[in-house]
Design a protein around this motif. Structure first.
Motif, mmCIF file in Angstrom:
data_model
loop_
_atom_site.group_PDB
_atom_site.id
_atom_site.type_symbol
_atom_site.label_atom_id
_atom_site.label_comp_id
_atom_site.label_asym_id
_atom_site.label_seq_id
_atom_site.Cartn_x
_atom_site.Cartn_y
_atom_site.Cartn_z
ATOM 1 N N VAL A 99 5.931 13.714 -13.439
ATOM 2 C CA VAL A 99 7.064 14.429 -14.030
ATOM 3 C C VAL A 99 7.701 15.348 -12.994
ATOM 4 N N ARG A 100 6.870 15.981 -12.203
ATOM 5 C CA ARG A 100 7.388 16.886 -11.168
ATOM 6 C C ARG A 100 8.294 16.116 -10.187
ATOM 7 N N ALA A 101 7.850 14.941 -9.791
ATOM 8 C CA ALA A 101 8.657 14.129 -8.867
ATOM 9 C C ALA A 101 9.974 13.724 -9.522
ATOM 10 N N PHE A 102 9.896 13.362 -10.802
ATOM 11 C CA PHE A 102 11.134 12.958 -11.483
ATOM 12 C C PHE A 102 12.085 14.132 -11.615
ATOM 13 N N LEU A 103 11.540 15.311 -11.930
ATOM 14 C CA LEU A 103 12.395 16.501 -12.051
ATOM 15 C C LEU A 103 13.078 16.808 -10.717
ATOM 16 N N GLN A 104 12.360 16.645 -9.630
ATOM 17 C CA GLN A 104 12.972 16.874 -8.316
ATOM 18 C C GLN A 104 14.134 15.901 -8.107
ATOM 19 N N ALA A 105 13.924 14.662 -8.541
ATOM 20 C CA ALA A 105 15.008 13.681 -8.412
ATOM 21 C C ALA A 105 16.181 14.057 -9.317
ATOM 22 N N LEU A 106 15.847 14.530 -10.504
ATOM 23 C CA LEU A 106 16.893 14.923 -11.454
ATOM 24 C C LEU A 106 17.800 16.003 -10.861
ATOM 25 N N GLY A 107 17.227 16.816 -9.996
ATOM 26 C CA GLY A 107 18.007 17.884 -9.384
ATOM 27 C C GLY A 107 18.754 17.499 -8.129
ATOM 28 N N THR A 108 18.461 16.322 -7.592
ATOM 29 C CA THR A 108 19.098 15.965 -6.318
ATOM 30 C C THR A 108 19.807 14.608 -6.334
ATOM 31 N N VAL A 109 19.206 13.645 -7.002
ATOM 32 C CA VAL A 109 19.791 12.301 -7.023
ATOM 33 C C VAL A 109 21.006 12.319 -7.939
ATOM 34 N N SER A 110 22.039 11.616 -7.558
ATOM 35 C CA SER A 110 23.325 11.775 -8.233
ATOM 36 C C SER A 110 23.549 10.837 -9.409
ATOM 37 N N THR A 111 23.254 9.567 -9.238
ATOM 38 C CA THR A 111 23.701 8.613 -10.256
ATOM 39 C C THR A 111 22.602 8.286 -11.272
ATOM 40 N N ILE A 147 26.273 9.144 -1.529
ATOM 41 C CA ILE A 147 25.319 9.494 -0.464
ATOM 42 C C ILE A 147 24.282 10.532 -0.930
ATOM 43 N N ASP A 148 24.574 11.257 -1.993
ATOM 44 C CA ASP A 148 23.554 12.173 -2.529
ATOM 45 C C ASP A 148 22.280 11.417 -2.923
ATOM 46 N N ASP A 149 22.435 10.152 -3.267
ATOM 47 C CA ASP A 149 21.274 9.358 -3.680
ATOM 48 C C ASP A 149 20.340 9.025 -2.516
ATOM 49 N N ALA A 150 20.802 9.257 -1.302
ATOM 50 C CA ALA A 150 19.910 9.053 -0.139
ATOM 51 C C ALA A 150 18.707 9.998 -0.224
ATOM 52 N N ALA A 151 18.858 11.086 -1.003
ATOM 53 C CA ALA A 151 17.758 12.044 -1.145
ATOM 54 C C ALA A 151 16.498 11.401 -1.713
ATOM 55 N N LEU A 152 16.655 10.341 -2.477
ATOM 56 C CA LEU A 152 15.458 9.754 -3.099
ATOM 57 C C LEU A 152 14.553 9.060 -2.079
ATOM 58 N N LEU A 153 15.124 8.698 -0.951
ATOM 59 C CA LEU A 153 14.316 7.970 0.045
ATOM 60 C C LEU A 153 13.137 8.803 0.535
ATOM 61 N N ARG A 154 13.324 10.142 0.562
ATOM 62 C CA ARG A 154 12.257 10.979 1.098
ATOM 63 C C ARG A 154 11.064 11.088 0.155
ATOM 64 N N HIS A 155 11.195 10.559 -1.067
ATOM 65 C CA HIS A 155 10.103 10.627 -2.038
ATOM 66 C C HIS A 155 9.245 9.367 -2.053
ATOM 67 N N LEU A 156 9.649 8.358 -1.331
ATOM 68 C CA LEU A 156 8.943 7.077 -1.437
ATOM 69 C C LEU A 156 7.636 7.084 -0.647
ATOM 70 N N GLY A 157 6.608 6.476 -1.218
ATOM 71 C CA GLY A 157 5.347 6.306 -0.501
ATOM 72 C C GLY A 157 5.522 5.266 0.593
ATOM 73 N N ILE A 158 5.027 5.588 1.776
ATOM 74 C CA ILE A 158 5.156 4.676 2.927
ATOM 75 C C ILE A 158 3.783 4.125 3.252
ATOM 76 N N LEU A 159 3.644 2.811 3.166
ATOM 77 C CA LEU A 159 2.341 2.171 3.364
ATOM 78 C C LEU A 159 2.417 1.113 4.455
#
Lengths: 169, 130
Positions: free
Chosen positions: A74-86, A138-150
């Motif tokens: 939920v915390r991660a989603f809330l962070q997205a809610l505050g930054t991701v645009s669409t 371009i505000d949606d580029a913010a979500l990239l920093r939340h992705l797990g990198i494996l």
């Protein structure tokens, strides 16, 4: 609701350490109203997409219920809610958190001309998808920093959507 | 009998470690079964997992492995069919066989790489909001 009365949605936002979502607005009521409106837009987007997979349900009640068992989600989603645009990309975030895998992603950017982020999700074990999500904001580029990198067998994988560690000072 | 080996990975991922770990493991063990090692509750579906409420899990390769572990316990026949993991503070501990098969070694390498990612180890400082 009176501006003095806390509500459950506000409580989970503050308990999650994401008070900035509320406090960065001039008024708390305005902030909560804005966040609820955004959730309504995401829910409308989920309902309108169709496809073979069941639509996600995403509203404040779902977030409140999920918070008891999956606080970080939920915390991660809330962070997205505050930054991701669409709404479409917020829906994509929730889908990833439900367990969908990122089958492919591409980003195109030309300075002062063009931005496009395209993500395809799938859930092969359940024979679900693919589902395509696109944004030109371009505000949606913010979500990239939340992705797990494996790296699986040295091959690239993006999976999961995670909360950033925030510290107020 | 087979011995276990503890692999301690320092990470700031906290409760998110299990989510990431399971996303790695399910790519190799799509029929994995997860057990809360404290309560004994079994989860066959990733979506059912209450990540905030669990601190220690057993991940079985599949349901037949669960049945065999219950019947035989730790034995050579079951080498590489179960991973034990626990989260405490800034550590994720993964317990595997003393001499794990290559598949499990690769899984642990992937888990280590994932939970050491920048996102879990960089703290972002927020200014006082208005």
């Amino acid at each position: 609701m009176s501006s003095q009365q806390p509500d459950r949605f506000e409580e989970i936002i503050r308990n999650a350490g994401e008070s900035w979502l509320i406090d960065s607005f001039a008024s708390r009521d305005q902030a909560l109203s804005h966040l609820r409106k955004r959730l309504t837009e995401v829910q409308a987007c989920a309902a309108s997409r169709g496809g073979s997979a069941p639509a996600s349900r995403i509203d404040e009640h779902v977030l409140i219920a999920t918070y008891t068992t999956n606080r970080e989600r939920v915390r991660a989603f809330l962070q997205a809610l505050g930054t991701v645009s669409t709404p479409e990309m917020l829906l994509m975030v929730w889908r990833i958190q439900e367990g969908w895998a990122i089958a492919s992603a591409s980003m195109e950017y030309v300075q002062e001309q063009n931005f496009q982020l395209c993500v395809q999700l799938a859930w092969p074990d359940r024979n679900l998808g693919p589902e395509d999500y696109k944004s030109n904001d371009i505000d949606d580029a913010a979500l990239l920093r939340h992705l797990g990198i494996l790296k699986i067998d040295d091959k690239p994988v993006l999976d999961g959507f995670y909360a950033l560690s925030l510290q107020k000072h | 009998m087979i011995d276990g080996k503890d692999i301690v990975i320092r990470t700031g991922a906290g409760a998110q470690s299990f989510d990431l770990l399971l996303r790695v493991v399910r790519r190799r063990w799509p029929a994995m079964v997860v057990e809360d090692a404290v309560s004994g509750k079994v989860f066959r579906d990733y979506t059912e997992l209450p990540f905030s409420a669990i601190e220690e899990i057993l991940i079985y390769r599949d349901q037949p492995a669960v049945v065999k572990w219950q019947r035989l316990g730790a034995c050579d026949e079951l080498r590489g069919t179960m991973i034990h993991a626990l989260v405490s503070g800034n550590e994720l501990t993964v317990v595997v066989d003393g001499d794990p098969p290559a598949e499990v070694v690769d899984l642990v390498d992937s888990i280590r790489h994932a939970v050491r990612g920048d996102i879990f180890n960089i703290v972002i400082s927020l200014r006082d909001a208005a």
